[in-house]
Scaffold this motif. Sequence first.
Motif, PDB file in Angstrom:
ATOM      1  N   ILE A  91       0.825  -1.207   0.000  1.00 50.35           N
ATOM      2  CA  ILE A  91       0.000   0.000   0.000  1.00 50.35           C
ATOM      3  C   ILE A  91       0.864   1.264   0.000  1.00 50.35           C
ATOM      4  N   THR A  92       2.133   1.130   0.335  1.00 49.07           N
ATOM      5  CA  THR A  92       3.001   2.296   0.446  1.00 49.07           C
ATOM      6  C   THR A  92       3.623   2.702  -0.880  1.00 49.07           C
ATOM      7  N   THR A  93       3.948   1.736  -1.722  1.00 50.79           N
ATOM      8  CA  THR A  93       4.688   2.047  -2.948  1.00 50.79           C
ATOM      9  C   THR A  93       3.884   1.821  -4.224  1.00 50.79           C
ATOM     10  N   LEU A 116      -7.656  -9.129  -0.569  1.00 48.40           N
ATOM     11  CA  LEU A 116      -6.260  -8.708  -0.576  1.00 48.40           C
ATOM     12  C   LEU A 116      -5.833  -8.279   0.811  1.00 48.40           C
ATOM     13  N   MET A 117      -4.544  -8.398   1.051  1.00 56.29           N
ATOM     14  CA  MET A 117      -3.966  -7.994   2.314  1.00 56.29           C
ATOM     15  C   MET A 117      -2.990  -6.853   2.057  1.00 56.29           C
ATOM     16  N   LEU A 118      -3.233  -5.737   2.688  1.00 57.26           N
ATOM     17  CA  LEU A 118      -2.374  -4.576   2.506  1.00 57.26           C
ATOM     18  C   LEU A 118      -1.291  -4.557   3.579  1.00 57.26           C
ATOM     19  N   GLY A 119      -0.090  -4.156   3.177  1.00 60.77           N
ATOM     20  CA  GLY A 119       0.998  -4.056   4.132  1.00 60.77           C
ATOM     21  C   GLY A 119       2.086  -3.143   3.604  1.00 60.77           C
ATOM     22  N   ARG A 120       3.063  -2.877   4.469  1.00 62.01           N
ATOM     23  CA  ARG A 120       4.174  -2.004   4.079  1.00 62.01           C
ATOM     24  C   ARG A 120       5.354  -2.790   3.526  1.00 62.01           C
ATOM     25  N   GLY A 121       5.319  -4.129   3.670  1.00 63.75           N
ATOM     26  CA  GLY A 121       6.409  -4.941   3.154  1.00 63.75           C
ATOM     27  C   GLY A 121       7.606  -4.945   4.085  1.00 63.75           C
ATOM     28  N   ASN A 122       8.616  -5.741   3.734  1.00 60.62           N
ATOM     29  CA  ASN A 122       9.800  -5.856   4.584  1.00 60.62           C
ATOM     30  C   ASN A 122      11.097  -5.613   3.826  1.00 60.62           C
ATOM     31  N   THR A 123      11.007  -4.952   2.665  1.00 65.32           N
ATOM     32  CA  THR A 123      12.193  -4.661   1.864  1.00 65.32           C
ATOM     33  C   THR A 123      12.364  -3.147   1.781  1.00 65.32           C
ATOM     34  N   PHE A 130      10.359   2.988  -6.124  1.00 72.94           N
ATOM     35  CA  PHE A 130       9.065   3.472  -6.610  1.00 72.94           C
ATOM     36  C   PHE A 130       8.831   4.935  -6.230  1.00 72.94           C
ATOM     37  N   GLY A 131       9.922   5.640  -5.986  1.00 76.36           N
ATOM     38  CA  GLY A 131       9.833   7.082  -5.805  1.00 76.36           C
ATOM     39  C   GLY A 131       9.298   7.537  -4.477  1.00 76.36           C
ATOM     40  N   GLN A 132       9.422   6.704  -3.434  1.00 76.83           N
ATOM     41  CA  GLN A 132       8.901   7.063  -2.128  1.00 76.83           C
ATOM     42  C   GLN A 132      10.020   7.088  -1.086  1.00 76.83           C
ATOM     43  N   ASP A 133       9.710   7.665   0.048  1.00 79.29           N
ATOM     44  CA  ASP A 133      10.654   7.823   1.149  1.00 79.29           C
ATOM     45  C   ASP A 133      10.254   6.879   2.270  1.00 79.29           C
ATOM     46  N   ILE A 134      11.144   5.966   2.651  1.00 80.72           N
ATOM     47  CA  ILE A 134      10.812   4.984   3.676  1.00 80.72           C
ATOM     48  C   ILE A 134      10.443   5.642   5.002  1.00 80.72           C
ATOM     49  N   ARG A 135      10.943   6.838   5.238  1.00 83.09           N
ATOM     50  CA  ARG A 135      10.609   7.542   6.480  1.00 83.09           C
ATOM     51  C   ARG A 135       9.144   7.964   6.523  1.00 83.09           C
ATOM     52  N   GLN A 136       8.484   7.920   5.370  1.00 77.61           N
ATOM     53  CA  GLN A 136       7.063   8.256   5.292  1.00 77.61           C
ATOM     54  C   GLN A 136       6.193   7.002   5.197  1.00 77.61           C
ATOM     55  N   GLY A 137       6.729   5.857   5.612  1.00 82.01           N
ATOM     56  CA  GLY A 137       6.011   4.600   5.439  1.00 82.01           C
ATOM     57  C   GLY A 137       4.628   4.591   6.052  1.00 82.01           C
ATOM     58  N   LEU A 138       4.505   5.000   7.301  1.00 81.25           N
ATOM     59  CA  LEU A 138       3.184   4.994   7.947  1.00 81.25           C
ATOM     60  C   LEU A 138       2.250   6.037   7.355  1.00 81.25           C
ATOM     61  N   PRO A 139       2.670   7.297   7.184  1.00 83.41           N
ATOM     62  CA  PRO A 139       1.764   8.251   6.524  1.00 83.41           C
ATOM     63  C   PRO A 139       1.330   7.807   5.134  1.00 83.41           C
ATOM     64  N   LEU A 140       2.225   7.172   4.385  1.00 81.34           N
ATOM     65  CA  LEU A 140       1.845   6.655   3.072  1.00 81.34           C
ATOM     66  C   LEU A 140       0.770   5.579   3.194  1.00 81.34           C
ATOM     67  N   ALA A 141       0.953   4.671   4.144  1.00 74.11           N
ATOM     68  CA  ALA A 141      -0.029   3.599   4.323  1.00 74.11           C
ATOM     69  C   ALA A 141      -1.390   4.169   4.682  1.00 74.11           C
ATOM     70  N   TRP A 159     -10.124  14.472  -4.940  1.00 76.59           N
ATOM     71  CA  TRP A 159      -9.272  14.161  -3.791  1.00 76.59           C
ATOM     72  C   TRP A 159      -7.939  14.886  -3.919  1.00 76.59           C
ATOM     73  N   GLU A 160      -7.405  15.284  -2.769  1.00 76.54           N
ATOM     74  CA  GLU A 160      -6.077  15.880  -2.742  1.00 76.54           C
ATOM     75  C   GLU A 160      -5.369  15.430  -1.480  1.00 76.54           C
ATOM     76  N   GLY A 161      -4.143  14.970  -1.625  1.00 73.99           N
ATOM     77  CA  GLY A 161      -3.354  14.518  -0.482  1.00 73.99           C
ATOM     78  C   GLY A 161      -1.932  15.000  -0.600  1.00 73.99           C
ATOM     79  N   LYS A 162      -1.058  14.370   0.166  1.00 76.32           N
ATOM     80  CA  LYS A 162       0.332  14.800   0.244  1.00 76.32           C
ATOM     81  C   LYS A 162       1.237  14.066  -0.733  1.00 76.32           C
ATOM     82  N   PHE A 163       0.922  12.824  -1.041  1.00 77.27           N
ATOM     83  CA  PHE A 163       1.898  11.957  -1.683  1.00 77.27           C
ATOM     84  C   PHE A 163       1.652  11.682  -3.173  1.00 77.27           C
ATOM     85  N   ARG A 164       0.572  12.139  -3.743  1.00 80.32           N
ATOM     86  CA  ARG A 164       0.376  11.965  -5.176  1.00 80.32           C
ATOM     87  C   ARG A 164      -0.402  13.162  -5.714  1.00 80.32           C
TER      88      ARG A 164
END
Length: 409
Positions: A91-93, A116-123, A130-141, A159-164
């Motif tokens: 869900i993050t990337t 489906l099961m959503l998660g942040r992954g372990n890699t 995929f153009g994202q910042d791991i430090r934003q993992g939870l806000p992205l999720a 819709w308007e958000g921070k990450f796209r």
Amino acid sequence: MSEQAGVPVQFGIMSVSDITRDPTTGETPSEQERIKATLPIAKHSEEVGLDVFAIGEHHNPPFWSSSPTTFLAALAAQTERLIVSTSTTLITTNDPVRIAEEYAMLQHVSDGRMDLMLGRGNTGPVYPWFGQDIRQGLPLAIENYALLHKLWREDVVNWEGKFRTPLQGFTSTPRPLDGVAPFVWHGSIRTPEIAEQAAYYGDGFFANNIFWPKEHYQRLIELYRQRYAHYGHGTPEQAIVGLGGQVFMAAKSQDAVNQFRPYFDNAPVYGHGPSMEDFTEMTPLTVGSPQQVIDRYAAMREHYGDYQRQLFLIDHAGLPLKTVLEQLDILGSEVVPVLRKELAKDRPAGVPDAPTHAARVRAEFGDGPTRQARPGANRGDNLTGDSPYQDSPAPAGAAFGLSRKGALR
């Protein structure tokens, strides 16, 4: 294809799609060989009476499942009853727009036999890939799922958000089958915020409890149950919980230990770490006889309460196809039938069955007709025209890019 009948607990297998050297032969399968071998494993899970096959999502060697929906669509076309699922959708990337479209399509081609099961992954490196910042993992999720949830429930989304980039007058196609969004599990091994997210939306929470002691997962599941009730979805006991598991079996327990030890000792995730004996003591990994597996997993409800889904990891660490199919035979003939009875015994009447598309459609529409989305003559411009669907009114103020509530989002 037929929809699976409701059961208290769904049993299945989950694959992490690793391509690992067999330590007993020294051979490493090719990507083609491993992909082709996973299809008979998944199909055999239905043949032995299991309910679910789930695949992870990875974008790096030694894993092959970079496109879960492609594989699951092929699997759905070759099965009749099996629920096809992911054991992680990132869900993050992933762009939530693509998730909305791809999994709604899978819902249609499988006749609803999917979730489906959503998660942040372990890699960790997947984020910059995929153009994202791991430090934003939870806000992205959190933000990405808020958008995904909306895309499946509103025909025209502003819709308007921070990450796209913002969305204005956007319609995700196809619309969910029968007007009911796919069921979502939120998977986590360590993060209370994900348990909170699952509770907020009234979704399922999958505690992939295959690495750490049970006390850690008891806290996560209890948090989810309490917050599920707090948000008004039902009692804590009515929350939808799934669990992970790992097994390797033989008629004689010492034979199972001897056969599995070289695979455990060289597994890419936990090999060259704790001993197999220590790991089996600390986690649900059970290496032994079918009765030992039954005893271990029948006790899960004592630790976590009544739950709805149990997935086993059995096709990893370089185990050959023949061995995995033999494990499935034991699981389907000797273990799962007993566990079904044990976990149904004295199950309180208020605890819901495992979620299925048919049950969720009945909850939404009763015995009445379901939604069959039929597009109108739309040119892809929802800002100036009517609703793109014949059965829906135009959003209030649609000509000005406003939402149904008349506010720009």
